[in-house]
Design a protein around this motif. Structure first.
Motif, mmCIF file in Angstrom:
data_model
loop_
_atom_site.group_PDB
_atom_site.id
_atom_site.type_symbol
_atom_site.label_atom_id
_atom_site.label_comp_id
_atom_site.label_asym_id
_atom_site.label_seq_id
_atom_site.Cartn_x
_atom_site.Cartn_y
_atom_site.Cartn_z
ATOM 1 N N VAL A 164 2.472 1.697 -3.482
ATOM 2 C CA VAL A 164 1.525 2.266 -4.444
ATOM 3 C C VAL A 164 1.254 3.729 -4.119
ATOM 4 O O VAL A 164 1.169 4.582 -5.007
ATOM 5 N N ALA A 165 1.134 4.046 -2.829
ATOM 6 C CA ALA A 165 0.819 5.415 -2.416
ATOM 7 C C ALA A 165 1.883 6.406 -2.862
ATOM 8 O O ALA A 165 1.572 7.533 -3.249
ATOM 9 N N LYS A 223 -7.551 7.309 0.177
ATOM 10 C CA LYS A 223 -7.171 8.537 -0.546
ATOM 11 C C LYS A 223 -6.635 9.615 0.394
ATOM 12 O O LYS A 223 -6.625 10.790 0.063
ATOM 13 N N PRO A 283 -4.060 4.203 -1.208
ATOM 14 C CA PRO A 283 -4.958 3.783 -2.287
ATOM 15 C C PRO A 283 -6.394 3.538 -1.853
ATOM 16 O O PRO A 283 -7.316 3.704 -2.647
ATOM 17 N N THR A 284 -6.612 3.148 -0.606
ATOM 18 C CA THR A 284 -7.978 2.825 -0.173
ATOM 19 C C THR A 284 -8.730 4.044 0.343
ATOM 20 O O THR A 284 -9.859 4.311 -0.077
ATOM 21 N N ASP A 297 0.832 -1.211 0.000
ATOM 22 C CA ASP A 297 0.000 0.000 0.000
ATOM 23 C C ASP A 297 0.866 1.261 0.000
ATOM 24 O O ASP A 297 0.556 2.244 -0.690
#
Length: 483
Positions: free
Chosen positions: A154-155, A182, A179-180, A151
């Motif tokens: 990706v962030a 925001k 990502p989840t 996570d």
């Protein structure tokens, strides 16, 4: 129509004449002056004050399809013309031809699918190894405080340089968007080669993550992977305070903004040292660790050196950490970080904010800031030490208070420094700041309580007792030893 080309239709109802006109033309042709259909029609008994407008169609004897590619509607006036170039194309009509590729290239397609499948398996195996983490049993109790490395990867878009916010001896800090949720975050990659004490370290990180104060940067959690530690904080859009003091003189803060930052940091430190369920020693209070939110409010951040202990107990001796210029002199003797050592660092912070100078200059001739300010105080003109970028647009009494408070916090004797509670009261004007006299330098770096501070301590205690005669005996005994 049967030729499959697009048509334009204008449907107009004239209320006064009670007439319906329908005009038809090929796509791209201007509206004809003569309608295709014009018929008297009274819709007064049908039309309501509020209605829906839509379309309907029906087929004839042959199978057909109808498409509305665009429409424009207007009451009491001319409807806006459509931009025909922006309308979608008609779907393909008639049966589709069989693909020669499907007929002749089926074996090639199947081979490609198999190859792609094998490649996907290899990719996912490598990806799983890349983001592999080891979660030990003792970490399960920390639950949401631990983030997945995937996570955070990706962030931060793979920890790309364009997302880099800053770098130093502690590691590198990246901006990210989870990502989840925001949520904008700052991700700090801290290298920790040794695993010794990791369990205790993580326990402290999680405990600090429970701190809640408007002037602290919220530590959201951590991630541990392959000997590397990642800390996740709230993102502060205006960066650290030091860039407004030194690196970008055109963006210097005015005095009102600086004074608000000082009071905010003092409130946050008071919460850490005296108000929370445990004592939290920050150990690295300085301008570069003060971050500014969207409203330019100061928030104390970077808790990687912080230590916790219970109220009423003694802190444990440890190795000396921190930044030169902010280290209290007793640390070199005892190695014991206490609330008094954080107060000393806060004093250095007060002086650098008011003077726009670092605690120790980085020029060829080293100048210690506290000595420099003290020299102005001895000459009776301490305001001359203020940052020249402030100009005349500042409150002289507030600047003088900060400079004097910075000197008092910089005393060599820990017991002679004020507590954070009293510092907050000084800043809020709840208690008066008494007259200073007979201060002397000790060893060129700090003030000595034994060589001239007794008068200030007695004056302070007297003024405090006169204003707060109901003070508790415990507080009175503390004050009698000097601030």
């Amino acid at each position: 129509m049967i030729d499959g080309k697009r048509l334009q239709v204008w449907v107009e109802y004239h209320g006064r004449e009670k007439r319906m006109d329908v005009t038809l033309a090929p796509s791209g042709v201007s509206k004809p002056k003569t309608p295709l259909l014009s018929s008297p029609l009274d819709l007064s008994s049908i039309v309501n004050s509020e209605m829906y407008v839509g379309f309907s169609s029906s087929t004839g004897a042959l199978i057909s399809s109808h498409y509305v590619l665009g429409w424009s509607f207007k009451m009491n006036g001319q409807a806006q013309e459509l931009t025909l170039s922006r309308l979608p194309k008609l779907p393909r009509l008639g049966p589709k031809k069989k693909s020669r590729l499907l007929k002749n290239g089926l074996p090639l397609v199947l081979a490609s699918v198999i190859l792609a499948g094998v490649s996907s398996v290899v990719y996912f195996v490598r990806r799983k190894r890349k983001f592999a983490e080891i979660v030990e049993d003792w970490e399960l109790e920390y639950g949401p405080h631990r983030f997945k490395f995937k996570d955070l990867y990706v962030a931060t878009k793979g920890f790309k340089d364009k997302e880099l916010l800053g770098a130093g001896g502690f590691g590198r800090v990246y901006k990210g968007v989870l990502p989840t949720t925001k949520l904008e975050v700052a991700v700090k990659r801290v290298s920790r080669e040794s695993k010794q004490g990791m369990k205790e370290f993580i326990a402290e990180i999680v405990s600090i993550g429970r701190l809640r104060h408007r002037n602290l940067v919220q530590l959201l959690g951590y991630c541990r992977r392959q000997g590397e530690l990642l800390l996740v904080y709230d993102y502060m859009p205006n960066g650290s305070l030091d860039k407004y003091l030194y690196n970008q003189p055109k963006l210097t803060l005015n005095w009102s903004q600086r004074f608000r930052v000082i009071k905010g940091v003092a409130s946050g430190l008071f919460y850490l040292l005296e108000e929370w369920e445990q004592v939290v020693i920050h150990r690295d209070v300085k301008a570069s660790n003060i971050l500014l939110d969207s409203g330019l409010n100061g928030r104390l951040g970077d808790f990687r050196l912080a230590r916790l202990y219970d109220h009423g107990t003694e802190p444990q001796t440890t190795h000396v950490v921190g930044t030169v210029g902010y280290l209290a002199p007793e640390l070199t003797r005892t190695g014991e970080a206490t609330p008094c050592t954080d107060v000393f660092a806060f004093g250095a912070f007060l002086l650098e904010v008011a003077c726009g100078r670092r605690p120790i200059s980085q020029s060829s001739t080293d100048v210690i800031l506290v000595d420099w300010v003290y020299s102005f105080w001895r000459k009776g003109d301490i305001l001359e030490a203020k940052d020249p970028n402030l100009g005349s647009d500042c409150v002289a009494d507030e600047v003088e208070l900060i400079l004097k408070l910075g000197l008092i916090c910089s005393q060599s004797e820990p017991e002679a420094r004020p507590t954070m509670r009293h510092i907050v009261q000084f800043l809020e004007g709840d208690i008066p700041f008494p007259r200073m006299s007979s201060l002397r330098l000790s060893s060129g770096i700090a003030f000595s309580h034994r060589t001239g501070f007794d008068e200030f301590a007695m004056l302070y205690t007297s003024s405090l007792n006169n204003k707060f005669s109901h003070s508790s005996s415990a507080e009175a005994s503390l004050l009698s030893g000097g601030l």
